[in-house]
Design a protein around this motif. Structure first.
Motif, short mmCIF file in Angstrom:
data_model
loop_
_atom_site.label_atom_id
_atom_site.label_comp_id
_atom_site.label_asym_id
_atom_site.label_seq_id
_atom_site.Cartn_x
_atom_site.Cartn_y
_atom_site.Cartn_z
N LYS A 188 8.30 -8.03 -34.08
CA LYS A 188 9.22 -7.50 -35.07
C LYS A 188 10.30 -6.63 -34.44
N GLU A 189 9.93 -5.82 -33.45
CA GLU A 189 10.90 -4.93 -32.83
C GLU A 189 12.00 -5.71 -32.11
N GLN A 190 11.61 -6.76 -31.43
CA GLN A 190 12.57 -7.56 -30.66
C GLN A 190 13.20 -8.67 -31.50
N ASN A 191 12.70 -8.85 -32.72
CA ASN A 191 13.20 -9.92 -33.59
C ASN A 191 13.14 -11.28 -32.88
N CYS A 192 11.99 -11.53 -32.27
CA CYS A 192 11.85 -12.77 -31.49
C CYS A 192 10.41 -13.26 -31.55
N ILE A 193 10.23 -14.48 -31.15
CA ILE A 193 8.90 -15.09 -31.01
C ILE A 193 8.60 -15.24 -29.53
N TYR A 194 7.43 -14.72 -29.13
CA TYR A 194 6.91 -14.95 -27.79
C TYR A 194 5.83 -16.03 -27.88
N GLY A 195 5.76 -16.87 -26.88
CA GLY A 195 4.71 -17.87 -26.90
C GLY A 195 4.40 -18.38 -25.52
N THR A 196 3.28 -19.05 -25.42
CA THR A 196 2.88 -19.77 -24.21
C THR A 196 2.36 -21.12 -24.64
N THR A 197 2.92 -22.16 -24.08
CA THR A 197 2.40 -23.51 -24.34
C THR A 197 1.64 -23.99 -23.11
N ARG A 198 0.47 -24.52 -23.34
CA ARG A 198 -0.34 -25.06 -22.25
C ARG A 198 -0.50 -26.57 -22.38
N TYR A 199 0.30 -27.14 -23.23
CA TYR A 199 0.24 -28.58 -23.45
C TYR A 199 0.55 -29.32 -22.14
N ASN A 200 -0.28 -30.32 -21.82
CA ASN A 200 -0.03 -31.12 -20.62
C ASN A 200 -0.83 -32.40 -20.71
N ASN A 201 -0.52 -33.32 -19.83
CA ASN A 201 -1.25 -34.58 -19.73
C ASN A 201 -1.80 -34.79 -18.32
N GLY A 202 -2.10 -33.68 -17.66
CA GLY A 202 -2.64 -33.75 -16.31
C GLY A 202 -1.67 -33.22 -15.28
N GLY A 203 -2.16 -33.12 -14.04
CA GLY A 203 -1.30 -32.68 -12.95
C GLY A 203 -0.98 -31.20 -12.97
N VAL A 204 -1.89 -30.37 -13.52
CA VAL A 204 -1.64 -28.93 -13.57
C VAL A 204 -2.90 -28.17 -13.14
N PRO A 205 -2.73 -26.98 -12.54
CA PRO A 205 -3.87 -26.11 -12.26
C PRO A 205 -4.40 -25.48 -13.55
N GLU A 206 -5.54 -24.81 -13.44
CA GLU A 206 -6.19 -24.23 -14.62
C GLU A 206 -5.35 -23.14 -15.27
N ASN A 207 -4.56 -22.42 -14.48
CA ASN A 207 -3.79 -21.30 -15.05
C ASN A 207 -2.40 -21.72 -15.50
#
Length: 744
Positions: A180-199
């Motif tokens: 609310k203070e920043q009037n913004c949305i923060y997010g993290t997407t972890r969507y993938n189809n492979g080829g990525v580390p756990e983090n």
């Protein structure tokens, strides 16, 4: 008084001259990002989507007509848009990762992607590389433009009630929240189809320039915000992301889009596109030919994408998709080298060497972080396609003067790539390397797609030998030059085609040159027999003579376009596309055969290459939604057109040669490093006049069937006199043929 009149007249003349000059239109006006978007799982006209981006950008943005998770995110035949998606998808077959979407919703709040779509019509849609704009049937308008790591949206609503924005983080463990203070949305997407580390995660920020009157989230990783704006009032949205952290995403936002308008970002993107595409200036031809050319060049400059960011000290840093750590330096991803080694990367080494330098460093960074060089990365190693074409990239770059990478580390990585295989990722390393080294070929059925792999390995071995020789390692070079001849071991002389042997040396039974799959990859023996890039002369000797090889090439275009779908068990889209072309067994929609036309230059009949290249350009490409005859594949099918329209093609990356075809335009000017230019003048060129009557390079008679890389880099003029009938006396002598290892 006389002096004042003279000055006045001079100023007036200058003003009249200035008024008479036309402003050079942006090359982006010739690009149609919708080229190739009318595709399906069953039949590809490109399998593309309209990417709003800058060249090699870390993020692209595209309207999304398909449901979340569909590789076909935008289909020209669809009538609903479900979101505007930050995408990293290189291919529908590889699919996406790190994606989230922003979608205006009007009236009733609906967050679910399957239900929130709004209808639109193409006449109310405008797609360009620098900006996408659409007016939905309900009156909502959305426009967006992008930088490499950020984007700006402008959205208007037709009335005051029910004004929503939905931000979708695509589940898969993603999270999203309103600040609310920043009037913004923060997010993290972890969507993938492979080829990525756990983090793995893509961390994003979405800021709004108008007050939010209501906000919330749902169980599907979606957040929504509501506004109360006047009808037609513009809502501006700024967004940026980072694969490193939210703090880095904030830095990317501040650096690239904060406080900037859509017009500002679009103008900057247009400037970048004009600068990069403007390195090749074509003149003449039809408007459609120019549109197709620059639409293809746009596609070629999208991948591989920058997977790096800049820290507070303006130094390049990246999250590694191989070890999950943050490193200094450069990383590129979203590329299948099986496709792009053929023409995309050779185009970069010629026209964009500064990009090629960073890509080569990236290849070795991946080796340092994972133990293997990438072959298909998205964003890390993916199990797709065959071969060791990372070796081709490094060798071709080195042979063309790009030598900023560590040559000793490169040779170490190359040799390792041929002597090991990843247990987890099928495409990494060399499948069947032990059998290949002991038998001189990869056996089938013991190893899947064995004949195609043998042919790919033989070419990679030649590349490795070239690199080793050029860097002073003669012992390594001698070993790999010998292995580069292994293609001979799978030539079935009784049938005159490449075929398969088992580990006992017995030929596979029931020979069928039209059988797809089995020992081959996405093709049949008609296609793979030509995959001897480094030694067409050796292939010619196996086929019996230059004349017999030319006759076999002729027959490829007139043979029945029949097929046996073999181990695939059904008609895969590549088969359907070959049949639809009605060009015999020539299957331009897939990569193994795309160089074959140019092989006429190696057997003394170059005029046939001139005819067929022009025929393919005219018949199989256009700038519309059905613009390609198969998968576009990270720029490769586009780069074939780019090179071919120039009048030459890199049949064998690593030789530093470009084999001649037939130029499409009367004049092309290529801007090169150090301010030099290479001009191709094709006097009298037309669809009828596709044959080279005579040629001159810098005023000197030119009879060769190829140009050298150094000749282009020096700058100059290549003048061709074109004719409607072939000159069967030109390019017929062996000294005019391009490189073959057998005649080295």
């Amino acid at each position: 008084m006389l002096m004042k009149k003279l000055i006045y007249c001079l100023i007036l003349c200058l003003l009249l001259i200035a008024c008479g000059q036309k402003t050079q239109p942006s090359l982006t006006t010739l690009v149609n990002p919708l080229m190739g978007t009318s595709s399906t799982f069953q039949f590809s006209h490109g399998n593309t989507y309209p990417a709003v981006a800058v060249p090699w950008g870390m993020n692209f943005w595209s309207p999304q007509t398909g449901e979340n998770g569909s590789g076909w995110m935008y289909m020209y035949t669809d009538s609903l848009i479900r979101g505007f998606r930050q995408t990293h998808q290189p291919s529908p077959w590889i699919n996406d990762y790190g994606t989230f979407s922003i979608m205006p919703v009007f009236g009733k709040l609906v967050t679910d992607n399957k239900s929130r779509g709004m209808s639109f019509r193409h006449e109310n849609e405008k797609a360009a590389p620098d900006c996408y704009r659409v007016r939905f049937d309900n009156g909502v308008t959305t426009a967006l433009s992008a930088t490499s790591r950020g984007a700006v949206f402008e959205i208007t609503y037709p009335s005051e009630e029910g004004q929503y924005i939905v931000v979708d983080a695509y589940q898969h463990g993603g999270s999203v929240a309103f600040d609310k203070e920043q009037n913004c949305i923060y997010g993290t997407t972890r969507y993938n189809n492979g080829g990525v580390p756990e983090n793995f995660g893509n961390h994003f920020i979405v800021e709004f320039d108008k007050p939010v009157v209501e906000a919330g989230t749902d169980e599907n990783s979606c957040a929504y915000v509501r506004f109360r704006l006047n009808a037609g009032e513009t809502l501006t949205v700024h967004t940026a992301s980072s694969f490193i952290s939210h703090e880095q995403a904030r830095l990317n936002l501040s650096r690239e889009v904060d406080g900037r308008s859509l017009a500002d970002v679009s103008a900057e993107a247009k400037r970048i596109w004009d600068e990069q595409m403007g390195r090749i200036k074509v003149e003449g031809g039809t408007e459609e030919q120019q549109k197709t050319f620059y639409s293809c060049l746009y596609r070629t400059l999208l991948f591989p994408r920058e997977f790096y960011e800049f820290n507070e000290q303006e130094e390049p840093v990246y999250y590694s998709p191989y070890d999950g750590l943050v490193h200094n330096g450069y990383m590129y991803t979203d590329n299948g080298f099986w496709d792009t080694f053929r023409a995309v990367h050779p185009l970069f080494t010629l026209i964009y060497p500064e990009v090629s330098e960073r890509i080569m460093q990236s290849v070795l960074n991946a080796y340092n972080e994972s133990g293997f060089m990438p072959e298909w990365a998205s964003p890390g190693h993916r199990g797709c396609m065959i071969g060791n074409n990372s070796i081709s990239l490094l060798t071709d770059a080195w042979m063309k003067g790009i030598r900023t990478f560590d040559k000793d580390k490169a040779l170490e990585a190359m040799v390792h790539q041929t002597q090991a295989r990843s247990e987890e990722i099928s495409s990494v390393g060399r499948d069947g390397y032990a059998e290949y080294d002991s038998l001189g070929y990869v056996p089938y059925p013991e190893v899947h797609e064995a004949t195609a792999k043998t042919l790919e390995y033989a070419y990679a071995d030649w590349c490795l030998a070239r690199f080793a020789e050029a860097t002073g390692h003669k012992d390594v070079a001698d070993t790999y030059y010998q292995k580069a001849q292994n293609y001979r071991n799978l030539f079935y002389s009784e049938k005159g085609f490449m075929w398969a042997k088992d580990s006992d040396g017995k030929w596979r039974e029931n020979f069928d040159a039209t059988e797809w799959g089995g020992p081959f990859t996405e093709g049949c023996s008609w296609h793979w027999t030509w995959s001897v890039f480094h030694d067409p002369e050796g292939l010619s000797s196996l086929l019996g003579s230059h004349k017999l090889m030319a006759a076999r090439l002729d027959s490829m275009f007139v043979a029945p376009n029949t097929y046996n779908y073999g181990t695939y068990g059904f008609v895969i889209h590549e088969i359907a596309e070959m049949v639809a072309l009605d060009m015999g067994q020539y299957a331009h929609g897939n990569q193994p055969i795309q160089h074959a036309i140019y092989l006429y230059n190696y057997v003394g009949e170059p005029w046939k290459a001139q005819y067929h290249t022009r025929n393919v350009m005219n018949r199989l490409y256009n700038s519309g939604p059905e613009g390609y005859c198969g998968d576009e594949d990270n720029g490769q099918t586009s780069a074939w057109y780019i090179f071919t329209a120039l009048g030459f093609y890199p049949v064998c990356p690593g030789t530093s040669e470009y084999v001649l075809g037939s130029p499409l335009f009367p004049k092309v000017t290529i801007s090169l490093p150090e301010g030099k230019t290479f001009v191709i003048d094709a006097e009298g060129v037309s669809d009828n006049n596709c044959y080279i009557r005579t040629a001159e390079l810098n005023g000197v008679d030119f009879t060769r069937n190829y140009l050298k890389h150094d000749e282009l880099l020096k700058g100059g003029e290549f003048r061709l006199l074109m004719d409607s009938v072939p000159n069967m006396e030109r390019g017929i002598n062996t000294e005019d043929f391009p490189y073959s290892y057998s005649t080295k």
